[in-house]
Design an enzyme around this catalytic site. Structure first.
Site, PDB file in Angstrom:
ATOM      1  N   GLU A  55       0.896  -1.179   0.023  1.00 52.63           N
ATOM      2  CA  GLU A  55      -0.001   0.078  -0.009  1.00 52.63           C
ATOM      3  C   GLU A  55       0.831   1.396  -0.192  1.00 52.63           C
ATOM      4  O   GLU A  55       0.498   2.226  -0.809  1.00 52.63           O
ATOM      5  CB  GLU A  55      -0.863   0.040   1.000  1.00 52.63           C
ATOM      6  CG  GLU A  55      -2.001  -1.012   1.333  1.00 52.63           C
ATOM      7  CD  GLU A  55      -1.281  -2.255   1.996  1.00 52.63           C
ATOM      8  OE1 GLU A  55      -0.006  -2.666   2.003  1.00 52.63           O
ATOM      9  OE2 GLU A  55      -1.953  -3.029   2.655  1.00 52.63           O
ATOM     10  N   GLU A 299      13.112 -31.820   0.475  1.00 51.80           N
ATOM     11  CA  GLU A 299      13.792 -32.959  -0.646  1.00 51.80           C
ATOM     12  C   GLU A 299      14.455 -33.758  -0.097  1.00 51.80           C
ATOM     13  O   GLU A 299      15.728 -33.727   0.274  1.00 51.80           O
ATOM     14  CB  GLU A 299      14.710 -31.755  -1.637  1.00 51.80           C
ATOM     15  CG  GLU A 299      14.061 -31.443  -2.668  1.00 51.80           C
ATOM     16  CD  GLU A 299      14.741 -30.794  -3.747  1.00 51.80           C
ATOM     17  OE1 GLU A 299      14.354 -29.426  -3.960  1.00 51.80           O
ATOM     18  OE2 GLU A 299      15.786 -31.369  -4.336  1.00 51.80           O
TER      19      GLU A 299
HETATM   20  N1  NAP Z   1      14.538 -38.402  -6.284  1.00 54.64           N
HETATM   21  C1  NAP Z   1      14.190 -37.559  -5.483  1.00 54.64           C
HETATM   22  O1  NAP Z   1      13.327 -36.569  -5.439  1.00 54.64           O
HETATM   23  C2  NAP Z   1      15.066 -37.577  -4.275  1.00 54.64           C
HETATM   24  C3  NAP Z   1      15.347 -36.794  -3.245  1.00 54.64           C
HETATM   25  C4  NAP Z   1      16.134 -36.653  -2.356  1.00 54.64           C
HETATM   26  C5  NAP Z   1      17.098 -37.749  -2.347  1.00 54.64           C
HETATM   27  N2  NAP Z   1      16.785 -38.878  -3.052  1.00 54.64           N
HETATM   28  C6  NAP Z   1      17.765 -39.913  -2.774  1.00 54.64           C
HETATM   29  O2  NAP Z   1      17.491 -40.568  -1.722  1.00 54.64           O
HETATM   30  C7  NAP Z   1      18.438 -41.482  -1.369  1.00 54.64           C
HETATM   31  C8  NAP Z   1      18.649 -41.211   0.039  1.00 54.64           C
HETATM   32  O3  NAP Z   1      17.455 -41.766   0.851  1.00 54.64           O
HETATM   33  P1  NAP Z   1      17.358 -41.815   2.380  1.00 54.64           P
HETATM   34  O4  NAP Z   1      16.133 -42.498   2.759  1.00 54.64           O
HETATM   35  O5  NAP Z   1      18.575 -42.771   2.867  1.00 54.64           O
HETATM   36  O6  NAP Z   1      17.851 -40.561   2.759  1.00 54.64           O
HETATM   37  P2  NAP Z   1      16.817 -39.415   3.707  1.00 54.64           P
HETATM   38  O7  NAP Z   1      15.471 -39.868   3.770  1.00 54.64           O
HETATM   39  O8  NAP Z   1      17.185 -37.936   3.231  1.00 54.64           O
HETATM   40  O9  NAP Z   1      17.555 -39.649   5.114  1.00 54.64           O
HETATM   41  C9  NAP Z   1      17.479 -40.743   5.814  1.00 54.64           C
HETATM   42  C10 NAP Z   1      17.743 -40.658   7.136  1.00 54.64           C
HETATM   43  O10 NAP Z   1      16.556 -39.901   7.946  1.00 54.64           O
HETATM   44  C11 NAP Z   1      16.453 -40.654   9.079  1.00 54.64           C
HETATM   45  N3  NAP Z   1      15.352 -40.185   9.538  1.00 54.64           N
HETATM   46  C12 NAP Z   1      13.903 -40.749   9.315  1.00 54.64           C
HETATM   47  N4  NAP Z   1      13.181 -40.329  10.099  1.00 54.64           N
HETATM   48  C13 NAP Z   1      13.638 -39.749  11.127  1.00 54.64           C
HETATM   49  C14 NAP Z   1      13.213 -38.821  12.206  1.00 54.64           C
HETATM   50  N5  NAP Z   1      12.112 -38.725  12.586  1.00 54.64           N
HETATM   51  N6  NAP Z   1      14.157 -38.265  13.189  1.00 54.64           N
HETATM   52  C15 NAP Z   1      15.652 -38.518  12.486  1.00 54.64           C
HETATM   53  N7  NAP Z   1      16.024 -39.042  11.373  1.00 54.64           N
HETATM   54  C16 NAP Z   1      15.080 -39.773  10.626  1.00 54.64           C
HETATM   55  C17 NAP Z   1      16.706 -41.935   8.642  1.00 54.64           C
HETATM   56  O11 NAP Z   1      16.992 -42.600   9.671  1.00 54.64           O
HETATM   57  P3  NAP Z   1      16.438 -44.330  10.116  1.00 54.64           P
HETATM   58  O12 NAP Z   1      17.026 -44.979   9.291  1.00 54.64           O
HETATM   59  O13 NAP Z   1      17.086 -44.632  11.670  1.00 54.64           O
HETATM   60  O14 NAP Z   1      14.950 -44.216  10.085  1.00 54.64           O
HETATM   61  C18 NAP Z   1      18.073 -42.031   7.853  1.00 54.64           C
HETATM   62  O15 NAP Z   1      19.031 -41.967   8.467  1.00 54.64           O
HETATM   63  C19 NAP Z   1      19.704 -41.034  -2.331  1.00 54.64           C
HETATM   64  O16 NAP Z   1      19.978 -41.935  -3.380  1.00 54.64           O
HETATM   65  C20 NAP Z   1      19.038 -39.624  -2.675  1.00 54.64           C
HETATM   66  O17 NAP Z   1      19.561 -39.600  -4.135  1.00 54.64           O
HETATM   67  C21 NAP Z   1      15.757 -38.416  -4.244  1.00 54.64           C
END
Ligand code: NAP
Length: 383
Positions: A55, A299
């Protein structure tokens, strides 16, 4: 209730408001058009925090061009503010300028102040109407509305996947599944967010910067990392530049050394343990709300995505689907368990579907969101 001319001017005010898409944070994006005797005499949109609101910009614009403001109509996309914040109240400025009529798209969503700006204007004898293009106005400030009404940000979870819903190969390779056009579009969504959130798995695997690069913006969103055990390497790219906010579990003596190394890299560490010793995700949203985060852009990998979904921490999915297939052994979008019964499945509404380069962009929402002070159904998207 509103004339065709009113719609035209409010549409222009909304277009102006969009010019502040990347810059007004944590303030709402607002536009204002001043009209007198059918002529547009002033325009403005909200400047970065601490500077002029829409504004004030429009009033200055009209004055700088020598226009008489008395009796003019002000079209504003949000109720003019009534309180002294970092700038004086806009309602006073409109009253002082002897504006004759104010048309607002929506009330201020903050229940503590909602309606007061409009009441001030009415008390000063100004004709006031509210609710014109309210859906569009609320879409533009969906995060601000969320923070004001729920105390937490609007959470948008972005996923890039193949047509069979896979985000990476079993080896972890995931760059790139979608086209350059989709990735650039993803950066525009990052740019409008107050903060970008990722998980330690993604940092370990991809070492991302989590900054906005494909879009010209003067402001970088706050980066937020969920890392229960502070495993992020101090030389990780996510720690370069502005301080990253790291949420961890119990911060005891075992993590003291890591915490100190990360603080030396400028990181801020916030312990927020849940009963399992991981991060309390709903509480994290409250903390980010207190820190003025309007839109939170997620992400992360399938693990953190799954946790956020299970704990009801996601408002919408922003999914880019590439025309390719990665196979069932590849990584899924979310590690969600299947429900026992079909009726217990997580349900969403498709909000928009668009083609971006070679890919599809789907915006899907869990729950309808309401605009305070306006009567409406599901809002439409704007970007
Ligand atoms: N295509 C896409 O859009 C995209 C985007 C980003 C990443 N990615 C891919 O995803 C892959 C990685 O996957 P990711 O599942 O390992 O990664 P992430 O989801 O980024 O991180 C996983 C971590 O988050 C932890 N986590 C989950 N819930 C939690 C909570 N409440 N408090 C604290 N920590 C928590 C998990 O612990 P716990 O195991 O103990 O549960 C694990 O250590 C990579 O290859 C990457 O390239 C793809």
């Amino acid at each position: 209730m509103f004339s065709q001319t009113d719609f035209v001017h409010m549409e222009r005010a909304l277009a102006l408001a969009k010019r502040g898409m990347y810059t007004t944070d944590p303030n709402p994006r607002v536009g204002c058009v001043l009209v007198r005797n059918g002529e547009v005499i002033g325009e403005g949109f909200t400047q970065p925090a601490g500077q002029d609101h829409a504004e004030i910009r429009a009033l200055k614009d009209a004055r700088s061009r020598g226009h008489d403001l008395r009796g003019a109509t002000a079209y504003v996309t949000l109720e003019p503010c009534s309180h002294f914040g970092r700038t004086p109240p806009c309602a006073n400025a409109l009253i002082d300028a002897q504006i004759g009529r104010v048309i607002a798209a929506m009330e201020d969503p903050n229940p503590q102040v909602s309606g007061r700006g409009l009441a001030m204007l009415r008390d000063a004898g100004i004709e006031v109407r509210c609710g014109l293009l309210a859906h569009e106005a609320q879409e533009l400030n969906i995060g601000f509305v969320s923070r004001m009404t729920r105390g937490r940000p609007w959470v948008r979870m972005k996923v890039a996947a193949s047509l069979d819903g896979r985000t990476g190969l079993p080896s972890g390779q995931s760059q790139w599944i979608t086209s350059a056009a989709a990735r650039a579009d993803g950066h525009a969504w990052r740019a409008r967010a107050s903060a970008i959130l990722t998980g330690i798995g993604t940092v370990r695997e991809d070492n991302p910067r989590m900054t906005v690069r494909a879009v010209d913006t003067p402001r970088q969103p706050q980066r937020v990392l969920i890392d229960s055990q502070l495993e992020v390497p101090p030389d990780a790219q996510i720690l370069a530049g502005a301080p990253t906010l790291i949420f961890c579990g119990v911060l005891d003596h075992r993590l003291a050394e890591r915490a100190s190394a990360l603080r030396d890299r400028g990181a801020e560490i916030v312990p927020l343990p849940n009963e399992a010793g991981k991060v309390d995700l709903p509480q994290l949203l409250n903390v980010l709300g207190e820190r003025s985060v309007n839109e939170l852009h997620v992400e992360a990998g399938y693990k953190l995505n799954g946790s956020l979904l299970r704990e009801g921490c996601v408002d919408e999915l922003l999914v880019y689907l590439a025309p390719s297939l990665l196979g069932m052994d590849s990584m899924s979008m979310f590690n969600l368990a299947a429900p026992d019964m079909l009726e217990d499945r997580l349900k969403l509404n498709f909000h928009t579907i668009e083609r971006i380069g070679d890919d599809l962009r789907i915006l899907a929402r869990f729950a309808p969101h309401t605009v305070p002070g306006a009567d409406h159904a599901a809002p439409s998207v704007s970007k």
